[in-house]
Write a protein that holds these residues in place. Structure first.
Motif, PDB file in Angstrom:
ATOM      1  N   PRO A 139       0.827  -1.226   0.000  1.00  0.00           N
ATOM      2  CA  PRO A 139       0.000   0.000   0.000  1.00  0.00           C
ATOM      3  C   PRO A 139       0.851   1.262   0.000  1.00  0.00           C
ATOM      4  N   LEU A 140       1.627   1.436  -1.062  1.00  0.00           N
ATOM      5  CA  LEU A 140       2.497   2.599  -1.219  1.00  0.00           C
ATOM      6  C   LEU A 140       1.998   3.438  -2.387  1.00  0.00           C
ATOM      7  N   PRO A 141       2.258   4.746  -2.373  1.00  0.00           N
ATOM      8  CA  PRO A 141       1.863   5.581  -3.508  1.00  0.00           C
ATOM      9  C   PRO A 141       2.521   5.085  -4.793  1.00  0.00           C
ATOM     10  N   SER A 142       1.726   4.912  -5.830  1.00  0.00           N
ATOM     11  CA  SER A 142       2.245   4.385  -7.083  1.00  0.00           C
ATOM     12  C   SER A 142       3.346   5.262  -7.665  1.00  0.00           C
ATOM     13  N   ASP A 143       3.178   6.572  -7.586  1.00  0.00           N
ATOM     14  CA  ASP A 143       4.181   7.472  -8.147  1.00  0.00           C
ATOM     15  C   ASP A 143       5.505   7.357  -7.403  1.00  0.00           C
ATOM     16  N   ALA A 144       5.450   7.136  -6.092  1.00  0.00           N
ATOM     17  CA  ALA A 144       6.680   6.972  -5.317  1.00  0.00           C
ATOM     18  C   ALA A 144       7.426   5.718  -5.751  1.00  0.00           C
ATOM     19  N   VAL A 145       6.690   4.651  -6.030  1.00  0.00           N
ATOM     20  CA  VAL A 145       7.325   3.423  -6.503  1.00  0.00           C
ATOM     21  C   VAL A 145       7.964   3.650  -7.874  1.00  0.00           C
ATOM     22  N   SER A 146       7.283   4.391  -8.737  1.00  0.00           N
ATOM     23  CA  SER A 146       7.814   4.668 -10.075  1.00  0.00           C
ATOM     24  C   SER A 146       9.096   5.487  -9.991  1.00  0.00           C
ATOM     25  N   VAL A 147       9.078   6.510  -9.157  1.00  0.00           N
ATOM     26  CA  VAL A 147      10.271   7.343  -8.985  1.00  0.00           C
ATOM     27  C   VAL A 147      11.411   6.522  -8.388  1.00  0.00           C
ATOM     28  N   GLY A 148      11.088   5.690  -7.400  1.00  0.00           N
ATOM     29  CA  GLY A 148      12.111   4.859  -6.781  1.00  0.00           C
ATOM     30  C   GLY A 148      12.738   3.894  -7.769  1.00  0.00           C
ATOM     31  N   ALA A 149      11.917   3.299  -8.637  1.00  0.00           N
ATOM     32  CA  ALA A 149      12.449   2.370  -9.642  1.00  0.00           C
ATOM     33  C   ALA A 149      13.345   3.107 -10.629  1.00  0.00           C
ATOM     34  N   GLY A 150      12.929   4.304 -11.032  1.00  0.00           N
ATOM     35  CA  GLY A 150      13.758   5.077 -11.952  1.00  0.00           C
ATOM     36  C   GLY A 150      15.066   5.486 -11.325  1.00  0.00           C
ATOM     37  N   ALA A 151      15.020   5.931 -10.074  1.00  0.00           N
ATOM     38  CA  ALA A 151      16.237   6.352  -9.377  1.00  0.00           C
ATOM     39  C   ALA A 151      17.171   5.183  -9.115  1.00  0.00           C
ATOM     40  N   ALA A 152      16.602   3.979  -8.942  1.00  0.00           N
ATOM     41  CA  ALA A 152      17.420   2.793  -8.688  1.00  0.00           C
ATOM     42  C   ALA A 152      17.995   2.195  -9.963  1.00  0.00           C
ATOM     43  N   GLY A 153      17.650   2.775 -11.100  1.00  0.00           N
ATOM     44  CA  GLY A 153      18.226   2.299 -12.357  1.00  0.00           C
ATOM     45  C   GLY A 153      17.576   1.058 -12.914  1.00  0.00           C
ATOM     46  N   VAL A 154      16.342   0.767 -12.518  1.00  0.00           N
ATOM     47  CA  VAL A 154      15.634  -0.392 -13.064  1.00  0.00           C
ATOM     48  C   VAL A 154      15.413  -0.172 -14.559  1.00  0.00           C
ATOM     49  N   ARG A 155      15.697  -1.189 -15.347  1.00  0.00           N
ATOM     50  CA  ARG A 155      15.546  -1.060 -16.798  1.00  0.00           C
ATOM     51  C   ARG A 155      14.067  -1.028 -17.190  1.00  0.00           C
ATOM     52  N   THR A 156      13.824  -0.552 -18.402  1.00  0.00           N
ATOM     53  CA  THR A 156      12.447  -0.290 -18.830  1.00  0.00           C
ATOM     54  C   THR A 156      11.601  -1.553 -18.891  1.00  0.00           C
ATOM     55  N   ARG A 157      12.116  -2.615 -19.502  1.00  0.00           N
ATOM     56  CA  ARG A 157      11.301  -3.820 -19.663  1.00  0.00           C
ATOM     57  C   ARG A 157      10.888  -4.436 -18.335  1.00  0.00           C
ATOM     58  N   PRO A 158      11.823  -4.674 -17.387  1.00  0.00           N
ATOM     59  CA  PRO A 158      11.383  -5.188 -16.083  1.00  0.00           C
ATOM     60  C   PRO A 158      10.421  -4.246 -15.377  1.00  0.00           C
ATOM     61  N   PHE A 159      10.613  -2.944 -15.558  1.00  0.00           N
ATOM     62  CA  PHE A 159       9.706  -1.993 -14.925  1.00  0.00           C
ATOM     63  C   PHE A 159       8.301  -2.145 -15.483  1.00  0.00           C
ATOM     64  N   LEU A 160       8.172  -2.229 -16.789  1.00  0.00           N
ATOM     65  CA  LEU A 160       6.848  -2.352 -17.405  1.00  0.00           C
ATOM     66  C   LEU A 160       6.168  -3.657 -17.016  1.00  0.00           C
ATOM     67  N   LEU A 161       6.912  -4.775 -17.098  1.00  0.00           N
ATOM     68  CA  LEU A 161       6.326  -6.067 -16.765  1.00  0.00           C
ATOM     69  C   LEU A 161       6.008  -6.159 -15.271  1.00  0.00           C
ATOM     70  N   GLY A 162       6.913  -5.668 -14.447  1.00  0.00           N
ATOM     71  CA  GLY A 162       6.669  -5.694 -13.004  1.00  0.00           C
ATOM     72  C   GLY A 162       5.501  -4.825 -12.617  1.00  0.00           C
ATOM     73  N   THR A 163       5.378  -3.671 -13.254  1.00  0.00           N
ATOM     74  CA  THR A 163       4.244  -2.788 -12.976  1.00  0.00           C
ATOM     75  C   THR A 163       2.944  -3.442 -13.389  1.00  0.00           C
ATOM     76  N   ALA A 164       2.920  -4.088 -14.556  1.00  0.00           N
ATOM     77  CA  ALA A 164       1.704  -4.763 -15.018  1.00  0.00           C
ATOM     78  C   ALA A 164       1.281  -5.864 -14.044  1.00  0.00           C
ATOM     79  N   ALA A 165       2.267  -6.655 -13.595  1.00  0.00           N
ATOM     80  CA  ALA A 165       1.954  -7.749 -12.673  1.00  0.00           C
ATOM     81  C   ALA A 165       1.498  -7.218 -11.321  1.00  0.00           C
ATOM     82  N   GLY A 166       2.191  -6.207 -10.810  1.00  0.00           N
ATOM     83  CA  GLY A 166       1.858  -5.689  -9.485  1.00  0.00           C
ATOM     84  C   GLY A 166       0.583  -4.867  -9.457  1.00  0.00           C
TER      85      GLY A 166
END
Length: 225
Positions: A139-166
Motif C-alpha cells: 500500500p504505497l503511492p504508485s508514483d513513489a514506486v515509479s520514482v524509486g524504480a527510476g532512481a534505482a536504475g531499473v531497466r524499462t522492460r522489467p519496470f513495465l512487466l513488473g508494474t503490469a503484474a503488481g
C-alpha cells in the motif's frame, strides 16, 4: 526566426493555460469520474476521455486506482486488460523523469542517496521485475514506486512487466468498485474489503522477505562478525 519562436511561445502558453483550465475544472478525482460518467453511453468518447485522464493524472497526483474505477464503470469486467495498460502507461511518466534525472532523488540528501543505494541492492538481489511487482502490491503511492524504480536504475522492460503484474490486483479492485453504480454515484472510490488489501500487502512482503534478509540482515551480520 524570431517570429516563429514567438508563435511557438504563444502556442506553449496556450496549451499550458488549457491544461490549467482542465485541471481546475476537474479539481478532484470524484469530480473527474462524475464527468466521465456523462460519456459512458459513447464508448469511443469515453475511451478518449480515459486516455486524457491517464495523461494528466501524474501531474495532479491522483491515485492510479481512479483509472481502474473509471474503466470498470465504462466497460465492466472486460475492461481489466485496458485498466492494466492505462496504469502501466501512467506510471511511465514519473519513472522516465526519475531515470533522466528530472525528478532529483539521488544527490538531494544523504538519506535519499542511501535509499537509492538500498533500492539498487534490493533490485539486484530480488531481480528488477520481482522487486517492482512486489513493491506495487504494497500500500504505497504508485508514483513513489515509479520514482524509486527510476532512481534505482531499473531497466524499462522489467519496470513495465513488473508494474503490469503488481498493478493487476489493484485494477481488479478498482474495476470491482467501478461496476457498482451505487458506490460510484456516492463518490466512494475506496469501498474495498480490507482483507483483500491485507492479502495483497502480505504477498508483496513475502516476495521481498528473502531478498531483504539476504541483502541487509545477512550483510550487516557478516560485517559485524
Amino acid at each position: 526566426m524570431n517570429r516563429r519562436f514567438a508563435l511557438f511561445g504563444y502556442l506553449v502558453a496556450g496549451l499550458a493555460g488549457a491544461c490549467a483550465a482542465v485541471a481546475a475544472w476537474i479539481a478532484s478525482p470524484e469530480a473527474a469520474v462524475a464527468r466521465l460518467a456523462l460519456l459512458a453511453d459513447d464508448p469511443v468518447r469515453f475511451g478518449v476521455a480515459l486516455l486524457a485522464l491517464t495523461a494528466v493524472r501524474p501531474l495532479l497526483a491522483w491515485p492510479t486506482t481512479l483509472l481502474a474505477v473509471a474503466v470498470g464503470f465504462g466497460y465492466g469486467w472486460v475492461g481489466v486488460p485496458l485498466g492494466v495498460v492505462l496504469l502501466v502507461a501512467t506510471a511511465v511518466v514519473r519513472y522516465r523523469l526519475a531515470r533522466a534525472g528530472s525528478v532529483r532523488v539521488r544527490g538531494a540528501s544523504r538519506t535519499a542517496d542511501r535509499l537509492c543505494d538500498a533500492g539498487e541492492r534490493l533490485a539486484t538481489a530480488a531481480g528488477s521485475l520481482r522487486a517492482v511487482a512486489a513493491t506495487r502490491l504494497l500500500p504505497l503511492p504508485s508514483d513513489a514506486v515509479s520514482v524509486g524504480a527510476g532512481a534505482a536504475g531499473v531497466r524499462t522492460r522489467p519496470f513495465l512487466l513488473g508494474t503490469a503484474a503488481g498493478e493487476l490486483p489493484w485494477v481488479i479492485v478498482g474495476v470491482a468498485v467501478g461496476v457498482s453504480l451505487d458506490r460510484l454515484a456516492a463518490g466512494d472510490l475506496s469501498a474495498v474489503d480490507p482483507t483483500v488489501l491485507v492479502a495483497m500487502a502480505g504477498t508483496g512482503a513475502l516476495l521481498l522477505a528473502g531478498p531483504l534478509y539476504r541483502t541487509f540482515v545477512r550483510e550487516e551480520s557478516a560485517a559485524t562478525a
